[in-house]
Write an enzyme that holds these catalytic residues in place. Structure first.
Site, short mmCIF file in Angstrom:
data_model
loop_
_atom_site.label_atom_id
_atom_site.label_comp_id
_atom_site.label_asym_id
_atom_site.label_seq_id
_atom_site.Cartn_x
_atom_site.Cartn_y
_atom_site.Cartn_z
N HIS A 11 20.64 54.27 87.96
CA HIS A 11 19.80 53.16 88.44
C HIS A 11 20.55 52.28 89.44
CE1 HIS A 11 22.14 50.29 86.10
NE2 HIS A 11 22.11 51.16 85.10
N GLY A 14 22.57 46.61 88.35
CA GLY A 14 21.94 45.63 87.48
C GLY A 14 22.70 44.32 87.51
N ALA A 15 22.09 43.31 86.92
CA ALA A 15 22.71 41.98 86.92
C ALA A 15 24.09 42.01 86.27
CB ALA A 15 21.80 40.99 86.20
N TRP A 16 24.24 42.77 85.18
CA TRP A 16 25.54 42.83 84.50
C TRP A 16 26.50 43.79 85.17
CZ3 TRP A 16 25.23 42.39 78.43
CH2 TRP A 16 24.80 41.09 78.11
N ASN A 17 26.00 44.76 85.94
CA ASN A 17 26.92 45.56 86.76
C ASN A 17 27.65 44.61 87.71
OD1 ASN A 17 24.36 47.96 86.90
ND2 ASN A 17 26.30 48.32 85.89
N ARG A 62 15.96 48.45 84.01
CA ARG A 62 16.65 48.78 85.26
C ARG A 62 16.45 50.23 85.66
NH1 ARG A 62 20.23 48.01 81.01
NH2 ARG A 62 22.00 49.45 80.74
N GLU A 89 21.28 54.35 78.41
CA GLU A 89 22.72 54.27 78.61
C GLU A 89 23.44 54.47 77.29
OE1 GLU A 89 25.41 54.74 79.88
OE2 GLU A 89 25.72 53.19 81.40
N HIS A 91 25.53 53.66 74.12
CA HIS A 91 25.60 52.45 73.30
C HIS A 91 27.07 52.07 73.14
CE1 HIS A 91 24.97 49.45 70.33
NE2 HIS A 91 23.70 49.76 70.13
N ARG A 117 35.23 56.13 79.55
CA ARG A 117 35.12 57.45 80.16
C ARG A 117 35.39 58.64 79.25
NH1 ARG A 117 34.73 57.28 85.54
NH2 ARG A 117 33.80 55.31 86.16
N HIS A 188 21.18 56.48 83.70
CA HIS A 188 22.31 55.55 83.65
C HIS A 188 23.59 56.31 83.89
CE1 HIS A 188 19.71 52.38 81.87
NE2 HIS A 188 19.07 53.45 81.43
N GLY A 189 24.68 55.58 84.12
CA GLY A 189 25.94 56.23 84.42
C GLY A 189 26.31 57.30 83.40
N ASN A 190 26.17 56.97 82.11
CA ASN A 190 26.62 57.89 81.08
C ASN A 190 25.59 58.94 80.70
OD1 ASN A 190 29.44 57.20 80.27
ND2 ASN A 190 28.52 55.17 80.11
#
Length: 257
Positions: A11, A14-17, A62, A89, A91, A117, A188-190
Site C-alpha cells: 500500500h 501510511g500515516a505511521w509509515n 490503507r 500486515e 501482527h 525481517r 502490506h510489506g510483510n
C-alpha cells in the site's frame, strides 16, 4: 513461457509509515504522499496497458484505499475488490505503535532487524494492557473473519503470516489467476514478502534482505504451475525505487542527529 500475470503492491505510505512506527493491525489512513503513490501506481499500470480482472486487499483501510486509488487512476473502478484479514500486515504484537529508530537505540539495530525481517522470530505478544489492544480486538471488522476473534493472532513471525495467508491464496486467489485474469494484491510489506517467499522459493535466510517500498507495483510473470518464469519486476523509475528501498531499510536504524 509466461502464462499468468500477478501484481503485488505494498500500500501507499501510511500515516505511521511516515512517523516510522510499527503500524501492524492498527487502522491507519494513507498519508498525503501515500495517496500520490497509489495514484502514480495506477497511472503507471495504465501507461503499460494492463487490465485487471480482480483485486484483493486486506481489511485495513490503507490497503483498501490504495486499491481504490489505483483502480480510479486506471479507469477500471468497476473491477471487483475482495477483502480478507488473511492479507493483513504482520501482527507485531507488543511492538505496535513504537518508533523503530527509538527501538534500535534502546535494543540495538540487529534486534530490530530480527523483529522486522526474520522469518521465524515472533515479537512479544500484545495483551489487554497495551494502548491499542481494544482498538484492534473490539473493532467490528474482526467479527467478520473466518475464525473466532479469540483465535486471531496476538503476534506473528513472517512464517506465521505465510501460514495464515496460504489457505486464502490457494483456495480463493489461485482459481482467479488460473481463470486467466490479471490479479492485483494490494497488501502490506510483510504479506507481500510472505507471498514472494512462497512463489519464488526464497530461503529463510535470504527473505531477510527482501525489501518492498510503498506504492511500487511488483510484477510476477508465472507459468501454469504459478512459478515465476523471470525475475520479479519493480515497475517505475529504478533510481527512485532504490532510494525508496534504502529509506525503508534505514527505518530500523538509529537516526543520526
Amino acid at each position: 513461457m509466461s502464462k499468468y500475470k500477478l501484481f503485488l503492491l505494498r500500500h501507499g505510505e501510511g500515516a505511521w509509515n511516515k512517523e516510522n512506527r510499527f503500524c501492524s493491525w492498527v487502522d491507519q489512513k494513507l498519508s498525503d504522499n501515500g495517496i500520490v503513490e497509489a495514484q502514480e501506481c495506477g497511472r503507471l499500470l495504465k501507461e503499460h496497458g494492463y487490465q485487471l480482472g480482480q483485486v484483493f486487499t486486506s481489511i485495513l483501510s490503507r490497503s483498501i484505499h490504495t486499491a481504490w486509488l489505483v483502480l480510479e487512476a486506471l479507469g477500471q473502478e468497476w473491477v471487483p475488490v475482495t477483502k480478507s484479514w488473511r492479507l493483513n500486515e504482520r501482527h507485531y504484537g507488543a511492538l505496535i505503535g513504537l518508533n523503530r529508530a527509538e527501538m534500535a537505540l534502546n535494543h540495538g539495530e540487529q534486534q530490530v532487524k530480527l523483529w522486522r525481517r526474520s522469518y521465524d522470530i515472533t515479537p512479544p505478544p500484545i495483551d489487554d494492557s497495551h494502548p491499542y489492544f481494544d482498538e484492534i480486538y473490539n473493532d467490528r471488522r474482526y467479527m467478520t473473519c473466518d475464525v473466532p476473534k479469540e483465535q486471531l493472532p496476538k503476534s506473528e513471525s513472517l512464517k506465521e503470516v505465510l501460514d495464515r495467508l496460504l489457505p486464502y491464496w490457494n483456495e480463493v486467489i489461485v482459481p482467479v489467476i488460473k481463470s486467466g485474469q490479471t490479479v492485483l494484491i494490494s497488501g502490506h510489506g510483510n504479506s507481500c514478502r510472505a507471498l514472494l517467499k512462497h512463489l519464488e522459493g526464497i530461503s529463510e535466510t535470504d527473505i531477510v534482505n527482501v525489501t518492498l517500498p510503498t506504492g511500487v507495483p511488483v510484477l510476477l510473470e508465472l507459468d501454469e504451475d504459478l512459478r515465476p518464469v523471470k525475475p520479479r519486476q519493480l515497475l517505475g523509475d529504478q533510481a527512485k525505487i532504490q532510494e525508496a528501498i534504502k529509506k525503508v531499510e534505514d527505518q530500523g536504524k538509529v537516526q543520526k542527529k
